[in-house]
Design a protein around this motif. Structure first.
Motif, mmCIF file in Angstrom:
data_model
loop_
_atom_site.group_PDB
_atom_site.id
_atom_site.type_symbol
_atom_site.label_atom_id
_atom_site.label_comp_id
_atom_site.label_asym_id
_atom_site.label_seq_id
_atom_site.Cartn_x
_atom_site.Cartn_y
_atom_site.Cartn_z
ATOM 1 N N VAL A 54 -2.449 -9.470 31.879
ATOM 2 C CA VAL A 54 -2.677 -8.027 31.865
ATOM 3 C C VAL A 54 -2.291 -7.464 33.230
ATOM 4 N N GLU A 55 -1.227 -6.664 33.260
ATOM 5 C CA GLU A 55 -0.781 -6.079 34.531
ATOM 6 C C GLU A 55 -1.472 -4.745 34.754
ATOM 7 N N VAL A 56 -2.040 -4.595 35.952
ATOM 8 C CA VAL A 56 -2.692 -3.349 36.339
ATOM 9 C C VAL A 56 -1.976 -2.770 37.553
ATOM 10 N N MET A 57 -2.259 -1.508 37.864
ATOM 11 C CA MET A 57 -1.618 -0.862 39.001
ATOM 12 C C MET A 57 -2.113 -1.460 40.312
ATOM 13 N N GLY A 58 -1.281 -1.353 41.325
ATOM 14 C CA GLY A 58 -1.580 -1.909 42.641
ATOM 15 C C GLY A 58 -0.330 -2.535 43.217
ATOM 16 N N ARG A 59 0.622 -1.678 43.598
ATOM 17 C CA ARG A 59 1.897 -2.167 44.119
ATOM 18 C C ARG A 59 1.723 -2.869 45.462
ATOM 19 N N ALA B 199 -2.029 -7.803 39.527
ATOM 20 C CA ALA B 199 -1.649 -6.553 40.197
ATOM 21 C C ALA B 199 -0.127 -6.447 40.175
ATOM 22 N N GLU B 200 0.404 -5.254 39.961
ATOM 23 C CA GLU B 200 1.862 -5.105 39.818
ATOM 24 C C GLU B 200 2.611 -5.540 41.071
ATOM 25 N N GLY B 201 1.928 -5.576 42.227
ATOM 26 C CA GLY B 201 2.577 -5.991 43.464
ATOM 27 C C GLY B 201 2.420 -7.463 43.781
ATOM 28 N N ASP B 202 1.858 -8.246 42.840
ATOM 29 C CA ASP B 202 1.675 -9.672 43.103
ATOM 30 C C ASP B 202 3.027 -10.338 43.353
ATOM 31 N N LYS B 203 3.048 -11.299 44.284
ATOM 32 C CA LYS B 203 4.311 -11.868 44.760
ATOM 33 C C LYS B 203 4.713 -13.180 44.071
ATOM 34 N N GLY C 179 5.709 -13.993 40.882
ATOM 35 C CA GLY C 179 6.950 -13.876 40.107
ATOM 36 C C GLY C 179 7.631 -12.550 40.381
ATOM 37 N N LYS C 180 8.880 -12.409 39.902
ATOM 38 C CA LYS C 180 9.575 -11.131 40.078
ATOM 39 C C LYS C 180 8.849 -10.029 39.325
ATOM 40 N N ASN C 181 8.295 -10.383 38.167
ATOM 41 C CA ASN C 181 7.495 -9.451 37.400
ATOM 42 C C ASN C 181 6.591 -10.237 36.462
ATOM 43 N N VAL C 182 5.696 -9.548 35.795
ATOM 44 C CA VAL C 182 4.697 -10.216 34.969
ATOM 45 C C VAL C 182 5.331 -10.938 33.774
ATOM 46 N N PHE C 183 6.462 -10.422 33.288
ATOM 47 C CA PHE C 183 7.123 -11.054 32.136
ATOM 48 C C PHE C 183 7.751 -12.394 32.534
ATOM 49 N N GLU C 184 8.354 -12.437 33.734
ATOM 50 C CA GLU C 184 8.916 -13.691 34.230
ATOM 51 C C GLU C 184 7.798 -14.716 34.440
ATOM 52 N N LEU C 185 6.686 -14.255 34.946
ATOM 53 C CA LEU C 185 5.529 -15.112 35.164
ATOM 54 C C LEU C 185 5.025 -15.684 33.838
ATOM 55 N N ALA C 186 4.932 -14.838 32.830
ATOM 56 C CA ALA C 186 4.466 -15.278 31.512
ATOM 57 C C ALA C 186 5.424 -16.307 30.909
ATOM 58 N N ASN C 187 6.732 -16.077 31.073
ATOM 59 C CA ASN C 187 7.726 -17.026 30.548
ATOM 60 C C ASN C 187 7.596 -18.386 31.218
ATOM 61 N N TYR C 188 7.353 -18.373 32.528
ATOM 62 C CA TYR C 188 7.217 -19.629 33.279
ATOM 63 C C TYR C 188 6.013 -20.429 32.762
ATOM 64 N N VAL C 189 4.912 -19.730 32.570
ATOM 65 C CA VAL C 189 3.698 -20.410 32.088
ATOM 66 C C VAL C 189 3.912 -20.948 30.673
ATOM 67 N N GLU C 190 4.564 -20.178 29.835
ATOM 68 C CA GLU C 190 4.790 -20.608 28.445
ATOM 69 C C GLU C 190 5.687 -21.845 28.389
ATOM 70 N N GLU C 191 6.662 -21.897 29.307
ATOM 71 C CA GLU C 191 7.559 -23.059 29.353
ATOM 72 C C GLU C 191 6.838 -24.313 29.831
ATOM 73 N N ASN C 192 5.907 -24.139 30.769
ATOM 74 C CA ASN C 192 5.227 -25.289 31.366
ATOM 75 C C ASN C 192 3.910 -25.649 30.682
ATOM 76 N N LEU C 193 3.367 -24.724 29.922
ATOM 77 C CA LEU C 193 2.135 -24.972 29.174
ATOM 78 C C LEU C 193 2.351 -24.555 27.718
ATOM 79 N N PRO C 194 3.142 -25.317 26.981
ATOM 80 C CA PRO C 194 3.488 -24.926 25.614
ATOM 81 C C PRO C 194 2.283 -24.836 24.681
ATOM 82 N N GLU C 195 1.146 -25.400 25.096
ATOM 83 C CA GLU C 195 -0.040 -25.317 24.239
ATOM 84 C C GLU C 195 -0.624 -23.909 24.191
ATOM 85 N N TYR C 196 -0.194 -23.055 25.154
ATOM 86 C CA TYR C 196 -0.653 -21.666 25.175
ATOM 87 C C TYR C 196 0.342 -20.754 24.456
#
Length: 328
Positions: free
Chosen positions: A171-176, A226-230, A232-249
């Motif tokens: 869940v991405e929230v504001m906070g650049r 937070a949208e400014g978290d460092k 991943g490039k963005n929350v979608f890239e972060l989600a893809n990385y987790v899905e690739e490495n934790l396929p059970e989720y």
């Protein structure tokens, strides 16, 4: 001794925040109480340059304390960044016989007021209005509490579907540039992990934390980002990385976006805005200027505008510690 203040202008500038109308209302009614004229300045510094003013009385602000957004509108002004633009603004204030201003906004708004004071010695007081809560000199900015309640309510609903489908939600929230919304709403909603710009969790630690949650028997998880978290490039890239490495989720992303800025302000934000609005007018009438009013230990205190802009509102380390313990 400066000249007597007979007319005060009030504006909102930068991003809107719930409670701005309550602050406008407080300024207008404080002016009325002290027999001072008040004018609203539409569209922030751009409206100031264009002379977009309206006289405001106590009755003009009826039924505004509960309204989100800002009745005076808000805009960013590139023209005010120029010396020519600020000269136009000063002439408009002179023509309208405005003696001082109350500026409701964030660090950009206060920077503009500071420069204006340096060039024209024009009195102004800043009121911190931003959902990000990233202003030095106050424990809470107007709009922050309301935004938190909005985010927690949304995450509570997302958790219902996450639990039903055994899903992991980012869940991405504001906070650049600041993680105040993410940290507080994450703790308040029982998030398994909280990712903020101030703390680099790292991908490996995130994966290990999610694996630990899985091993402990959790079938679903919420990660507040937070949208400014460092990480991943963005929350979608972060989600893809987790899905690739934790396929059970089964991973999903929800970006809350501008809904965090809207809505009727909370009682806390209405009271805070009222207190800060009244104090800003009283400071101007006492000959004070170039200050920001804020809340510290539940008392209204002032901070020099330059300190409010340059200072850093530190993230609560104790709350970070609590979030780690709660995610077990």
């Amino acid at each position: 001794m400066g000249k007597k203040i007979k007319k005060i202008g009030v504006m909102t500038s930068g991003g809107d925040a719930p409670g701005m109308n309550a602050a406008i209302r407080a300024v207008v009614r404080a002016c009325s109480y002290y027999n001072v004229e008040c004018v609203g300045i539409y569209r922030g510094f751009q409206g100031l340059i264009e002379g977009d003013f309206v006289a405001l009385t106590a009755r003009n602000v009826n039924n505004t304390i509960n309204r989100g957004g800002t009745i005076l509108k808000t805009a960013r002004s590139e023209e005010f960044r120029t010396k020519e633009g600020r000269e136009k603004a000063f002439k408009q204030l002179q023509n309208a016989k405005v003696d001082a201003m109350v500026l409701i906004g964030g660090d950009g708004t206060f920077t503009g007021g500071m420069i204006f004071y340096e060039e024209y010695k024009f009195p102004s007081i800043g009121i911190p209005g931003t959902i990000d809560n990233d202003i030095f000199g106050t424990t809470s900015t107007i709009g922050f509490d309301t935004a938190l309640n909005t985010v927690v309510e949304a995450i509570d609903k997302i958790r219902d579907t996450a639990s039903s489908h055994n899903r992991l939600f980012f869940v991405e929230v504001m906070g650049r540039d600041a993680g105040f919304i993410a940290l507080n709403s994450g703790v308040g909603s029982g998030a398994e992990e909280i990712l903020i710009p101030e703390e680099d969790l790292g991908l490996d630690r995130l994966l290990e934390s999610l694996k630990r949650s899985k091993r402990s028997g959790k079938s679903s998880s919420i990660v507040v980002v937070a949208e400014g978290d460092k990480i991943g490039k963005n929350v979608f890239e972060l989600a893809n990385y987790v899905e690739e490495n934790l396929p059970e989720y089964e991973v999903r992303v929800s970006v809350l976006g501008h809904m965090q800025r809207g809505g009727s302000p909370s009682c806390f934000d209405r009271v805070l805005a009222s207190r800060l609005g009244v104090k800003s007018v009283e400071l101007l009438l006492d000959g004070k200027s170039n200050l920001m009013v804020g809340l510290v230990n539940n008392k209204i205190q002032t901070t020099d505008l330059d300190k409010a802009v340059k200072g850093q509102h530190q993230i609560n380390k104790e709350l970070l510690r609590v979030s780690d313990i709660m995610s077990i």
